[in-house]
Structure formats: structure tokens, C-alpha cells
Design a protein around this motif. Sequence first.
Motif, PDB file in Angstrom:
ATOM      1  N   THR A 309      41.579  43.945  44.943  1.00  0.00           N
ATOM      2  CA  THR A 309      40.943  44.634  43.823  1.00  0.00           C
ATOM      3  C   THR A 309      40.698  43.701  42.646  1.00  0.00           C
ATOM      4  O   THR A 309      39.599  43.668  42.092  1.00  0.00           O
ATOM      5  CB  THR A 309      41.808  45.822  43.373  1.00  0.00           C
ATOM      6  OG1 THR A 309      42.042  46.687  44.481  1.00  0.00           O
ATOM      7  CG2 THR A 309      41.122  46.604  42.260  1.00  0.00           C
ATOM      8  N   ILE A 310      41.719  42.951  42.248  1.00  0.00           N
ATOM      9  CA  ILE A 310      41.607  42.201  40.996  1.00  0.00           C
ATOM     10  C   ILE A 310      41.226  40.741  41.193  1.00  0.00           C
ATOM     11  O   ILE A 310      40.839  40.070  40.229  1.00  0.00           O
ATOM     12  CB  ILE A 310      42.890  42.321  40.154  1.00  0.00           C
ATOM     13  CG1 ILE A 310      44.070  41.598  40.819  1.00  0.00           C
ATOM     14  CG2 ILE A 310      43.244  43.787  39.914  1.00  0.00           C
ATOM     15  CD1 ILE A 310      45.324  41.570  39.946  1.00  0.00           C
ATOM     16  N   ARG A 311      41.345  40.205  42.429  1.00  0.00           N
ATOM     17  CA  ARG A 311      40.911  38.850  42.775  1.00  0.00           C
ATOM     18  C   ARG A 311      41.689  37.767  42.045  1.00  0.00           C
ATOM     19  O   ARG A 311      41.248  36.617  41.966  1.00  0.00           O
ATOM     20  CB  ARG A 311      39.409  38.669  42.521  1.00  0.00           C
ATOM     21  CG  ARG A 311      38.511  39.642  43.258  1.00  0.00           C
ATOM     22  CD  ARG A 311      38.544  39.461  44.743  1.00  0.00           C
ATOM     23  NE  ARG A 311      37.796  38.303  45.206  1.00  0.00           N
ATOM     24  CZ  ARG A 311      37.656  37.976  46.477  1.00  0.00           C
ATOM     25  NH1 ARG A 311      38.239  38.709  47.420  1.00  0.00           N
ATOM     26  NH2 ARG A 311      36.968  36.905  46.826  1.00  0.00           N
ATOM     27  N   TYR A 312      42.874  38.088  41.536  1.00  0.00           N
ATOM     28  CA  TYR A 312      43.745  37.070  40.976  1.00  0.00           C
ATOM     29  C   TYR A 312      44.581  36.470  42.101  1.00  0.00           C
ATOM     30  O   TYR A 312      44.829  37.122  43.114  1.00  0.00           O
ATOM     31  CB  TYR A 312      44.665  37.672  39.913  1.00  0.00           C
ATOM     32  CG  TYR A 312      44.050  37.782  38.539  1.00  0.00           C
ATOM     33  CD1 TYR A 312      42.830  38.413  38.351  1.00  0.00           C
ATOM     34  CD2 TYR A 312      44.700  37.266  37.431  1.00  0.00           C
ATOM     35  CE1 TYR A 312      42.266  38.510  37.092  1.00  0.00           C
ATOM     36  CE2 TYR A 312      44.156  37.374  36.174  1.00  0.00           C
ATOM     37  CZ  TYR A 312      42.936  37.985  36.003  1.00  0.00           C
ATOM     38  OH  TYR A 312      42.380  38.088  34.759  1.00  0.00           O
ATOM     39  N   PRO A 313      45.043  35.235  41.962  1.00  0.00           N
ATOM     40  CA  PRO A 313      45.902  34.651  42.986  1.00  0.00           C
ATOM     41  C   PRO A 313      47.214  35.435  43.114  1.00  0.00           C
ATOM     42  O   PRO A 313      47.821  35.797  42.106  1.00  0.00           O
ATOM     43  CB  PRO A 313      46.177  33.233  42.474  1.00  0.00           C
ATOM     44  CG  PRO A 313      45.146  32.975  41.434  1.00  0.00           C
ATOM     45  CD  PRO A 313      44.794  34.299  40.846  1.00  0.00           C
ATOM     46  N   THR A 314      47.635  35.678  44.338  1.00  0.00           N
ATOM     47  CA  THR A 314      48.880  36.395  44.557  1.00  0.00           C
ATOM     48  C   THR A 314      50.011  35.417  44.861  1.00  0.00           C
ATOM     49  O   THR A 314      49.814  34.445  45.599  1.00  0.00           O
ATOM     50  CB  THR A 314      48.757  37.420  45.698  1.00  0.00           C
ATOM     51  OG1 THR A 314      50.024  38.075  45.871  1.00  0.00           O
ATOM     52  CG2 THR A 314      48.349  36.772  47.017  1.00  0.00           C
ATOM     53  N   PRO A 315      51.193  35.663  44.311  1.00  0.00           N
ATOM     54  CA  PRO A 315      52.365  34.864  44.679  1.00  0.00           C
ATOM     55  C   PRO A 315      53.102  35.450  45.885  1.00  0.00           C
ATOM     56  O   PRO A 315      54.175  34.974  46.252  1.00  0.00           O
ATOM     57  CB  PRO A 315      53.229  34.948  43.415  1.00  0.00           C
ATOM     58  CG  PRO A 315      52.931  36.309  42.863  1.00  0.00           C
ATOM     59  CD  PRO A 315      51.481  36.602  43.208  1.00  0.00           C
ATOM     60  N   ASN A 316      52.539  36.492  46.487  1.00  0.00           N
ATOM     61  CA  ASN A 316      53.155  37.244  47.574  1.00  0.00           C
ATOM     62  C   ASN A 316      52.674  36.662  48.911  1.00  0.00           C
ATOM     63  O   ASN A 316      51.536  36.886  49.328  1.00  0.00           O
ATOM     64  CB  ASN A 316      52.765  38.721  47.438  1.00  0.00           C
ATOM     65  CG  ASN A 316      53.453  39.626  48.436  1.00  0.00           C
ATOM     66  OD1 ASN A 316      53.754  39.228  49.553  1.00  0.00           O
ATOM     67  ND2 ASN A 316      53.690  40.872  48.029  1.00  0.00           N
ATOM     68  N   GLY A 317      53.546  35.930  49.596  1.00  0.00           N
ATOM     69  CA  GLY A 317      53.158  35.293  50.836  1.00  0.00           C
ATOM     70  C   GLY A 317      52.807  36.283  51.934  1.00  0.00           C
ATOM     71  O   GLY A 317      51.880  36.050  52.722  1.00  0.00           O
ATOM     72  N   ALA A 318      53.536  37.400  52.009  1.00  0.00           N
ATOM     73  CA  ALA A 318      53.249  38.409  53.034  1.00  0.00           C
ATOM     74  C   ALA A 318      51.900  39.065  52.775  1.00  0.00           C
ATOM     75  O   ALA A 318      51.149  39.356  53.714  1.00  0.00           O
ATOM     76  CB  ALA A 318      54.359  39.457  53.054  1.00  0.00           C
ATOM     77  N   ALA A 319      51.565  39.304  51.515  1.00  0.00           N
ATOM     78  CA  ALA A 319      50.248  39.855  51.182  1.00  0.00           C
ATOM     79  C   ALA A 319      49.151  38.845  51.481  1.00  0.00           C
ATOM     80  O   ALA A 319      48.086  39.193  52.011  1.00  0.00           O
ATOM     81  CB  ALA A 319      50.214  40.258  49.713  1.00  0.00           C
TER      82      ALA A 319
END
Length: 367
Positions: A309-319
Motif C-alpha cells: 500500500t505505502i511502498r516504503y521499504p519494509t524491515p520485515n524479512g517475512a513480509a
Amino acid sequence: MTTTPTPAMPTVMPAHPTRRGILAGLGAAAVGISFSGLAGCKKKPAQTLNFYNWDTYVGKNTLSGFEEASDIGVNMSLYSNNDELFAKLRGGNPGYDVIVPGNDFVQRMARAGMLMPLDHAQLPNMKNILPRFQDAPFDPGRKYAVPYTWLVLGIGYRKSKVDGVPDSWKWVLDSPRYKGRIAVLSDAADLCRLTEIYQGADMNRFDKGALAKVQDLLIRQKDNIATFHDDNGQDLLLSGDCDIVIEYNGDIAQVMREDKDLAFVVPKEGSILQSDQLCIPAGAPNPKAAHAFINYLLSAQAGADIARTIRYPTPNGAALALMEPDYRNNPVIFPPEAALARCQYATYLGEDAYRAFQDTITRVRAA
């Protein structure tokens, strides 16, 4: 954000969601409006959690998904910047359970006794956080905060309107080349720190002499600047109002999907890394539900929904493992390691420094 609105929710949403988009358009009167993932549904949740967040900073199914999984309702209220969040809680928590401060404000709020230590036993999904984010210099041991997103400031630009790749802060802070087509951040601390980086100063050291040089440079550059924007630089690019802007990588990534003439670069001098954090404020009325909500946000499916949705980098490896290649391999969302190596987190420098940042930019804008 596509959650069902309460009657108080504005019906016109920004075309390109940012953390400040709605509130910048509506002004201070919008602060505190609430959203609920189950608004309009017949089911009444067994309990309620109060979430204080940036605008349009959740996934399409974040609130409703948690409510359906937990039978805990979520009321989300909005703030427009970290200073506003800090001021709201400084005199005591008015009833919030989860907040999303930036990394330097985690330090600031922790020192002020405004955050509750996290119980990691209630957050098993912390295992999903990528190794590089498992600890943090601004919160050793993850005592108070877990990462929600990370981001980096850089230069967004329209390729057909600039000469080559504008890979230096010079082109927005110290040059008339794009006079009248430049947009810089209005955030005082970030603008001062970026200018210090360009001038070779240490942005994480409070130096009045360095700030005086920042002020002098920005006053000289002011006539070349079209606007000091409230985190809507990507919209200024997309509309053609500006050709070169200081903005977050995720925001530029959003509009690049619509306009192939737009691009982003992390300047060669380096930049500011930021990470918005999930925290429980001191005095939270429902800390058990707060832990459950944070744990849900750290799940693979919820994290992927947020990232899509927001297209920011995620720090969530599983995501991240669930994300499509156009996200995982996007060099704007995930800049090259060589560029990131020149970036650093901003640290909390004390109240005097924050006042000095504000005073510096106030004088620049009044000049």
C-alpha cells in the motif's frame, strides 16, 4: 488507505498517499479524526485499542484484519509530524495504546519517560525483523521500539527537465540552475541536517557555528526555491509544479509507477536514514492489546499488505519474501548498499538543538 470511514472522516483522499498528505491539505482541524477498520459493520469488538499514526500509513487491510483476527477494535487518530506527537503526549497520555514516532523521537520520548518498555515475550513475530534491524543505535536492545518502516531522504526529479542525474545536494541547496523549480522540506531539523551534510559538518553534533553556515547558505538559496513543502514533494513533481525536490524514497516510488519520467537519487554526500517505530506510550490503557497489535503488524501477511500500500521499504524479512519483484528489486525503494553506506540515522541532540533548528529555518523563511 481504504478502511471504511467514520462519519467524521473526510471523503476526499489524496491521489498519492504520504504520511502527511491529508493533514497538510486540511490543516490542524483534521488532527484527531478517527478511523475504524470495522466501522459500518454489525459486529462490535470485545475491546478497543487506540492507535495514533501518520495519515495513510497502514495497509488496505491492516485495521480490519487485526480486528477480525483478535476481536479487538482499532480507533486510529492522525498526527502530522513528530513534534505534534511529542506535544500531544508531553503532558500525559490522553489514551493512546500504540504510536509511530521516528527514530530520533524514540530517543527523545524515552528520555522524557514517555514510553513503556516492551515485553518481547508478547512479540514472537519480532523474529520476522531483518537482522540489520534487530538492534538499533537509537534504542539498544529494542527496549522501547520495533521497526515499522525505514526510509532515506534523497532527490526526486523529472528526468526530461534536469541535466543528467542530480546526484549532489548542490542542485537543491546551493545552485540557481533550477531556479523556481526546486522544492525543499519544511521540516526544520531534517533541512538543517541535510545542509550540514552537504557542507561537510557532522549532523549528529549540535554546533551553533555549523548552523550559522546552514542559515547563510539557505538564505542565499531561498530565491531559487519555489516552496518549502510538507512531505508532498512527489505530488509537486507529478503535477509539474517542480522539477527537483527533496523527498523520501518511498514517496517518489509511489509516483514513479504513474510517470516514467520521474526518478530518485541518494546524493553522493550522503543523507539521513530514518525509521518509523512502533511504540507503546507510558500510561497506555490497554498494553496487552497494544502488544497484540504490534505483533500482528510484524506478521508476514500484515507487513506485506502495508508494504504494497505505502511502498516504503519494509524491515520485515517475512513480509519481504511475499512481495513481488517490482518491489523487492526496486532500487528506489531499496537503494544500493554503496549509497546507504553514506547515510546515517539522526540522533536526539537535546531540546536546545531542536529549538535551534526551528529558529534557523524560521529566520531563513523570513529573510
